[in-house]
Scaffold this motif. Structure first.
Motif, mmCIF file in Angstrom:
data_model
loop_
_atom_site.group_PDB
_atom_site.id
_atom_site.type_symbol
_atom_site.label_atom_id
_atom_site.label_comp_id
_atom_site.label_asym_id
_atom_site.label_seq_id
_atom_site.Cartn_x
_atom_site.Cartn_y
_atom_site.Cartn_z
ATOM 1 N N SER A 101 18.842 48.567 62.987
ATOM 2 C CA SER A 101 18.363 49.884 62.576
ATOM 3 C C SER A 101 19.501 50.905 62.455
ATOM 4 C CB SER A 101 17.321 50.397 63.551
ATOM 5 O OG SER A 101 17.856 50.425 64.853
ATOM 6 N N GLU A 102 20.417 50.908 63.428
ATOM 7 C CA GLU A 102 21.458 51.918 63.415
ATOM 8 C C GLU A 102 22.383 51.747 62.211
ATOM 9 O OE1 GLU A 102 20.626 54.297 65.287
ATOM 10 O OE2 GLU A 102 22.320 55.330 64.356
ATOM 11 N N VAL A 103 22.709 50.475 61.958
ATOM 12 C CA VAL A 103 23.602 50.182 60.836
ATOM 13 C C VAL A 103 22.959 50.613 59.519
ATOM 14 C CG1 VAL A 103 24.808 48.367 59.584
ATOM 15 C CG2 VAL A 103 24.619 48.265 62.077
ATOM 16 N N VAL A 104 21.701 50.196 59.366
ATOM 17 C CA VAL A 104 21.002 50.536 58.127
ATOM 18 C C VAL A 104 20.916 52.045 57.963
ATOM 19 C CG1 VAL A 104 18.787 50.416 56.953
ATOM 20 C CG2 VAL A 104 19.685 48.408 58.117
ATOM 21 N N ARG A 105 20.600 52.695 59.066
ATOM 22 C CA ARG A 105 20.453 54.144 59.023
ATOM 23 C C ARG A 105 21.756 54.811 58.572
ATOM 24 N NH1 ARG A 105 17.128 56.183 63.954
ATOM 25 N NH2 ARG A 105 15.651 54.902 62.821
ATOM 26 N N LEU A 106 22.861 54.343 59.126
ATOM 27 C CA LEU A 106 24.154 54.924 58.765
ATOM 28 C C LEU A 106 24.472 54.688 57.298
ATOM 29 C CD1 LEU A 106 26.493 54.268 61.803
ATOM 30 C CD2 LEU A 106 25.829 56.451 60.778
ATOM 31 N N ILE A 107 24.233 53.440 56.874
ATOM 32 C CA ILE A 107 24.540 53.127 55.477
ATOM 33 C C ILE A 107 23.701 53.986 54.550
ATOM 34 C CG2 ILE A 107 24.368 51.351 53.687
ATOM 35 C CD1 ILE A 107 25.114 49.312 55.832
ATOM 36 N N VAL A 108 22.423 54.063 54.860
ATOM 37 C CA VAL A 108 21.531 54.821 53.981
ATOM 38 C C VAL A 108 21.944 56.288 53.939
ATOM 39 C CG1 VAL A 108 19.186 55.666 53.707
ATOM 40 C CG2 VAL A 108 19.596 53.267 54.235
ATOM 41 N N SER A 109 22.127 56.903 55.111
ATOM 42 C CA SER A 109 22.349 58.349 55.068
ATOM 43 C C SER A 109 23.723 58.684 54.490
ATOM 44 C CB SER A 109 22.161 58.977 56.449
ATOM 45 O OG SER A 109 23.196 58.562 57.295
ATOM 46 N N ASN A 110 24.748 57.962 54.897
ATOM 47 C CA ASN A 110 26.065 58.295 54.353
ATOM 48 C C ASN A 110 26.190 57.908 52.892
ATOM 49 O OD1 ASN A 110 27.354 59.555 56.591
ATOM 50 N ND2 ASN A 110 27.261 57.562 57.602
ATOM 51 N N GLY A 111 25.540 56.793 52.549
ATOM 52 C CA GLY A 111 25.554 56.387 51.144
ATOM 53 C C GLY A 111 24.977 57.479 50.266
ATOM 54 N N ILE A 112 23.888 58.054 50.742
ATOM 55 C CA ILE A 112 23.244 59.098 49.949
ATOM 56 C C ILE A 112 24.139 60.326 49.829
ATOM 57 C CG2 ILE A 112 21.418 60.808 50.087
ATOM 58 C CD1 ILE A 112 19.640 58.430 51.006
ATOM 59 N N ILE A 113 24.797 60.695 50.919
ATOM 60 C CA ILE A 113 25.677 61.872 50.846
ATOM 61 C C ILE A 113 26.777 61.634 49.817
ATOM 62 C CG2 ILE A 113 27.327 63.313 52.078
ATOM 63 C CD1 ILE A 113 25.742 62.921 54.565
ATOM 64 N N VAL A 114 27.393 60.482 49.901
ATOM 65 C CA VAL A 114 28.481 60.188 48.975
ATOM 66 C C VAL A 114 27.973 60.207 47.539
ATOM 67 C CG1 VAL A 114 30.054 58.401 48.166
ATOM 68 C CG2 VAL A 114 29.844 58.867 50.602
ATOM 69 N N TYR A 115 26.856 59.529 47.324
ATOM 70 C CA TYR A 115 26.309 59.488 45.971
ATOM 71 C C TYR A 115 26.018 60.900 45.476
ATOM 72 C CZ TYR A 115 22.966 59.228 42.252
ATOM 73 O OH TYR A 115 22.342 59.435 41.068
ATOM 74 N N ALA A 116 25.292 61.645 46.322
ATOM 75 C CA ALA A 116 24.858 62.966 45.885
ATOM 76 C C ALA A 116 26.041 63.895 45.649
ATOM 77 C CB ALA A 116 23.908 63.560 46.910
ATOM 78 N N LEU A 117 27.044 63.820 46.512
ATOM 79 C CA LEU A 117 28.185 64.711 46.339
ATOM 80 C C LEU A 117 28.976 64.383 45.084
ATOM 81 C CD1 LEU A 117 29.602 65.357 49.891
ATOM 82 C CD2 LEU A 117 28.564 66.981 48.341
ATOM 83 N N THR A 118 29.121 63.104 44.785
ATOM 84 C CA THR A 118 29.874 62.775 43.579
ATOM 85 C C THR A 118 29.130 63.238 42.340
ATOM 86 O OG1 THR A 118 28.888 60.592 43.607
ATOM 87 C CG2 THR A 118 31.118 60.767 44.472
ATOM 88 N N ARG A 119 27.811 63.247 42.421
ATOM 89 C CA ARG A 119 27.042 63.666 41.256
ATOM 90 C C ARG A 119 26.968 65.165 41.109
ATOM 91 N NH1 ARG A 119 23.875 60.352 38.541
ATOM 92 N NH2 ARG A 119 24.300 61.992 37.064
ATOM 93 N N LYS A 120 26.996 65.876 42.224
ATOM 94 C CA LYS A 120 26.544 67.262 42.178
ATOM 95 C C LYS A 120 27.597 68.315 42.473
ATOM 96 C CE LYS A 120 22.027 66.544 41.752
ATOM 97 N NZ LYS A 120 21.187 67.108 40.717
ATOM 98 N N THR A 121 28.835 67.910 42.740
ATOM 99 C CA THR A 121 29.768 68.948 43.161
ATOM 100 C C THR A 121 30.334 69.752 42.007
ATOM 101 O OG1 THR A 121 31.265 67.132 43.414
ATOM 102 C CG2 THR A 121 30.602 68.248 45.427
ATOM 103 N N ARG A 122 30.013 69.347 40.799
ATOM 104 C CA ARG A 122 30.536 70.134 39.696
ATOM 105 C C ARG A 122 29.836 71.476 39.639
ATOM 106 N NH1 ARG A 122 30.444 68.605 34.025
ATOM 107 N NH2 ARG A 122 28.603 67.486 34.652
ATOM 108 N N VAL A 123 30.534 72.502 40.076
ATOM 109 C CA VAL A 123 29.933 73.822 40.048
ATOM 110 C C VAL A 123 29.906 74.291 38.601
ATOM 111 C CG1 VAL A 123 30.125 76.180 40.862
ATOM 112 C CG2 VAL A 123 30.844 74.296 42.322
ATOM 113 N N ALA A 124 28.717 74.626 38.153
ATOM 114 C CA ALA A 124 28.587 75.028 36.749
ATOM 115 C C ALA A 124 29.145 76.419 36.549
ATOM 116 C CB ALA A 124 27.120 74.999 36.346
ATOM 117 N N LYS A 125 30.285 76.499 35.950
ATOM 118 C CA LYS A 125 30.833 77.825 35.642
ATOM 119 C C LYS A 125 31.830 77.755 34.515
ATOM 120 C CE LYS A 125 32.328 82.022 36.976
ATOM 121 N NZ LYS A 125 33.326 82.825 37.607
#
Ligand SMILES: Nc1ncnc2c1ncn2[C@@H]1O[C@H](COP(=O)(O)OP(=O)(O)OP(=O)(O)O)[C@@H](O)[C@H]1O
Ligand SMILES: [Mg+2]
Lengths: 547, 347
Positions: free
Chosen positions: B323-347
């Protein structure tokens, strides 16, 4: 004019943004060495068409386009601007695409490197170190020289006045050897007339070297002067495609709007009351990069339309920006006899001053918000308007219904082309964005309104509309207007008095009826004998005249 | 079918995929012996515990300060409030709301300082925020040991000094919200109505705030600071307001979390909490400069759902404890994915 087969042919191109059709079955051809003038009203679809040509990602993101584009007889469909660059298309965008933290040289040369090869950072860095600075500067300087303008190769883009930015972009594009087709989207909008002349000459030279050029402008006389062929877009369709022979500005204007346009100059003697001095500026200095003001003094009278003109870089833009507190400033400014503290935007607004900035995308708009927000925001923050009480006055919410109504009013009044008040500001065409900026200032119902380059980038029909609106505003509400513009003709047609700025100070004030030559002399730093008592004002002589 | 495609595109592919995955997990659960009502109870509980943290991300995103990786600062304020309330012997609802009241001055002061700092580092907010979070947690590790608290249920049994790593809130305010109007259905299904209502109240207040003049100003500052300045606003002030609100919500969030979870966790525990909140709001569809209540609710539900369901279903299916391993992979994976997609500040 080059060989017979067309270099570029646009075939039945159509494009809609979520069902809103902006281009419909557009066809035209362009040969090498030919200059095509592309004209049309604000929102006619010119920029969109060029974005399609250039493979801009917005197009694919919003569902792509129908029809085809052929370059050298082969159908092309660029996945990104880099492909377009590789194929030999250069583009100067309506909005700047320069790197603010880089110098003129770096922008001209670096982007060129990036275009040739990959965009990968690592590769980019390697190339950087392989280039020697002196060579880079040399290349940039030769590009600038080819344009025939004066630019400082070491100036940072972020510190440049807009005119210089424009030239930097153009220099970058013309400096690329491969370029076969050069697209310029309103390159002259931010230039003064003399700068524009230089640019037109350069473009003609480039065309003679065999480069095909698409030139978009709302300054129709430039199109008539420069183009070999003229294509007129109206509501997304081509309504005229003809060689530029015996075509007049008036003709183009009427094709654009689909009705005939009267080129009248409204007489300004229409029962306005011009009162006493309302704004007094003495020894104003403003530290605005590229437009420094140094010791400007003038006074404006209640109810008048006061024009400020002058060449780019002399400081005309610095004056309103300084008084409104957007750049560090000093000196004495008083409004209705009371001192206006400088460097305090809020106080300036509360005093009843308002400002339409020349930098509409940088300062003028909330690009990611709706038109409603853009129009009503300042009035809400400064005057507490467009708020409604909730919980018996405990809290006040935005009154979205009132905001919508206000915005709708201005959309109608200024004929703003949009899908409605909820549309995002960034989705509007350049000219319509400009109108939103005006609406924002009008919504403040100011006592004195500074408008900086109010007609930059807007079409003939809209230009008249905007100028008329300014005049009507002045007449109906007695709002005093200070209008800063690079277009002398515009100032002369609207203003009661026109001040010319030179080297950061007021070189002189002339009535609009003065000869253009007199204005020209003031701009060139020579004070002509006639300039002084302006508009028949006895106290005009008191205006500080700088040596 | 362009319509369907467009709706999906607006909703966002990642959300659709995660949602479908979650549905699949729920469908699969009974087959590997995981009870549905158990799962549902778990998901709802965790939703209730975490929603306020996720909500705390909103004001700073709106004001252009980015994702609040320094939420630990607010959590620390909340912990201080909770401990003080325990020290004073407050219990039940008085304990919980007392803790919020006692945490407030800390949250406001820390928020002001934090806001000031972030105003000095415009453009680098998220990096600095992360350092602030880490440094403050480390600093508090010392403080928890030396602060002169004396309630015997809170300090180490031996030595009689220093706070324990985990303190039971059983006697203070455990379940104050969770048990309020709790709906019990059958053996296993428990709906923590009170907590959900409290979350809803917080979200409602935030929604309301964003509609006020100040809230509108905060949003405009995030959207275009130059525009805001030209409209007579103090950009720094609005940013500070958003940081203070975010920090305060961090404090409230940890107290809501404790009353449901049953324990206060001191020392290193606040270190990881901001990441879960960041991941949740990004999954919810927020970008680094725009976030809505919908993003908060959707994000918390999807992220916590995934975090609860993935380990339990996988454990049951594979018969091992990962459970702990899966939890870590899932949560950190999502952060990495989301940040790579979304950090482009629209300006
Ligand atoms: N990203 C977008 N999303 C939705 N609509 C858009 C978008 N970009 C442009 N439009 C719409 O397409 C139409 C054409 O815009 P375009 O920018 O091509 O006009 P234009 O001819 O260049 O006008 P201008 O002279 O004012 O620059 C406008 O009505 C505009 O609102
Ligand atoms: Mg355009």
């Amino acid at each position: 004019m080059g060989q017979d087969s067309p270099l570029l042919s646009v075939e039945h191109v159509s494009k809609d943004f979520y069902g809103n059709v902006v281009l419909e079955d557009v066809c035209f051809q362009l040969r090498a060495g030919e200059i095509l003038g592309l004209v049309g009203e604000n929102g006619a679809g010119k920029t969109t068409l060029m974005r399609i040509l250039f493979g801009m990602p917005v197009i694919a993101e919003t569902g792509g386009y129908k029809g085809g584009v052929c370059l050298d007889g082969e159908e092309v469909r660029f996945a990104s601007p880099f492909d377009a660059l590789d194929a030999g298309i250069g583009m100067v965008h309506q909005e700047f695409s320069l790197i603010p933290g880089f110098t003129t040289t770096e922008n001209i040369v670096l982007n060129r490197e990036a275009m040739r090869g990959s965009v990968l950072n690592a590769v980019f860095g390697e190339r950087m170190s392989a280039l020697d600075r002196a060579a880079m500067k040399g290349k940039a300087e030769s590009a600038i020289a080819r344009l025939g303008v004066k630019l400082d190769p070491d100036m940072l883009v972020s510190e440049m006045p807009v005119g210089h930015k424009e030239f930097t972009e153009i220099a970058r594009e013309i400096n690329r050897e491969k370029t076969k087709l050069l697209v310029l989207d309103e390159p002259t909008a931010v230039l003064t007339e003399s700068e524009a002349d230089i640019l037109l000459k350069t473009l003609r030279k480039l065309a003679d070297q065999g480069i095909a050029i698409i030139f978009i402008s709302h300054r129709l006389h430039e199109v008539v002067e420069l183009a070999d062929r003229i294509v007129v877009l109206r509501d997304g369709g081509v309504v005229k495609d003809l060689p530029n022979e015996g075509v007049s500005v008036r003709d183009i204007a009427s094709w654009m709007v689909g009705r005939s346009v009267a080129a009248d100059r409204a007489a300004s003697a229409d029962g306005r009351r011009i009162g006493d001095e309302i704004l007094k500026v003495e020894g104003l200095w403003v530290d605005m990069p590229g437009e420094p003001v140094d010791g400007a003094s003038f006074s404006v009278r209640q109810g008048e339309i006061f024009g400020i003109g002058g060449l780019a870089g002399q400081g005309k833009l610095g004056i309103p920006n300084g008084i409104m507190g957007l750049y560090p400033a000093g000196g004495e400014v008083s409004f209705r006899g009371k001192t206006v503290p400088l460097n305090a935007p809020r106080t300036a607004l509360e005093t009843g001053l308002a400002f339409v900035s020349e930098d509409r995308r940088g300062v003028g708009l909330l690009l990611d918000e709706s038109l409603e927000w853009n129009v009503s925001f300042t009035a809400m923050q400064i005057q507490g308007k467009y708020l409604k009480s909730i919980l018996g006055g405990l809290v006040r919410y935005r009154d979205e219904a009132a905001m919508r109504k206000l915005t709708q009013e201005y959309i109608e009044l200024l004929d703003i082309k949009c899908t409605g008040p909820e549309q995002k500001a960034k989705q509007l065409s350049g000219g319509n964005q400009q109108k939103i900026c005006l609406a924002k200032a009008f919504a403040l119902k100011p006592d004195l309104l500074f408008v900086s380059e109010p007609t930059r980038g807007i079409d003939v029909g809209a230009k008249k509309l905007v100028l008329d609106t300014i005049k009507r505003y002045n007449r109906d509400y007695g709002t005093t207007i200070v209008m800063v513009s690079s277009e002398l003709e515009e100032l002369r047609s609207v203003c009661d008095r026109v001040a010319i700025v030179d080297e950061g100070g007021i070189a002189g004030i002339l009535p609009p009826t003065a000869e253009p030559a007199e204005f020209g002399l003031l701009m060139s730093g020579v004070s002509p004998t006639g300039a002084g008592p302006a508009g028949g004002e006895p106290d005009g002589a008191k205006e500080a005249r700088r040596a | 079918m362009p319509d369907l495609k467009q709706t999906v595109a607006e909703f966002g592919w990642p959300r659709v995929i995660i949602f479908l995955f979650l549905v699949a997990l729920f469908v699969l659960a009974p087959f590997v012996g995981v009870r549905l009502d158990d799962s549902l109870t778990n998901v709802l509980n965790r939703f209730g515990q975490n929603a306020v943290f996720v909500l705390a991300m909103v004001p700073m995103i709106q004001s252009g300060c980015g994702l609040n990786f320094g939420l630990s600062l607010g959590i620390i304020a909340g912990l201080l409030g909770g401990i003080l309330s325990g020290q004073l012997g407050l219990a039940g609802a008085a304990g919980f709301f007392g803790a919020i009241a006692l945490a407030s001055p800390f949250a406001v002061l820390l928020g002001l300082g934090y806001g000031k700092l972030l105003n000095k580092v415009k453009g680098e907010e998220m990096t600095i925020a992360m350092y602030v979070g880490f440094a403050s947690v480390m600093f508090m590790c010392i403080m928890w040991l030396v602060l002169p608290f004396s309630n015997p249920t809170m300090i180490w049994g031996y030595g009689g000094k220093g706070l324990r790593t985990t303190i039971s809130v059983e006697k203070f305010y455990r379940g104050v919200l969770n048990n309020f109007l709790m709906i019990k259905a059958g053996e296993h299904l428990r709906i923590p109505t009170g907590t959900l209502l409290f979350d809803a109240l917080c979200a409602y207040l935030m929604w309301g705030f964003l509609k006020t003049r100040t809230g509108t100003a905060v949003t405009a500052v995030g959207s275009n600071p130059d525009y805001a300045r030209a409209s007579g606003l103090s950009v720094d002030r609005m940013r500070t307001v958003s940081v203070v609100i975010s920090t305060f919500l961090g404090a409230v969030g940890i107290l809501v979390y404790q009353q449901s979870y049953g324990f206060m966790q001191l020392y290193g525990a606040p270190l990881q909490m901001p990441f879960a909140a960041v991941a949740a709001i990004l999954i919810g569809g927020a970008s680094v400069n725009k976030a809505s209540m919908l993003n908060v609710i959707l994000g918390t539900f999807l992220f916590q759902g995934l975090l609860t369901m993935t380990p339990s279903v996988i454990n049951a299916a594979l018969q091992t404890d990962m459970s702990e391993v899966v939890r870590l992979i899932v949560s950190n994976g999502i952060i990495v994915y989301a940040l790579t997609r979304k950090t482009r500040v629209a300006k």
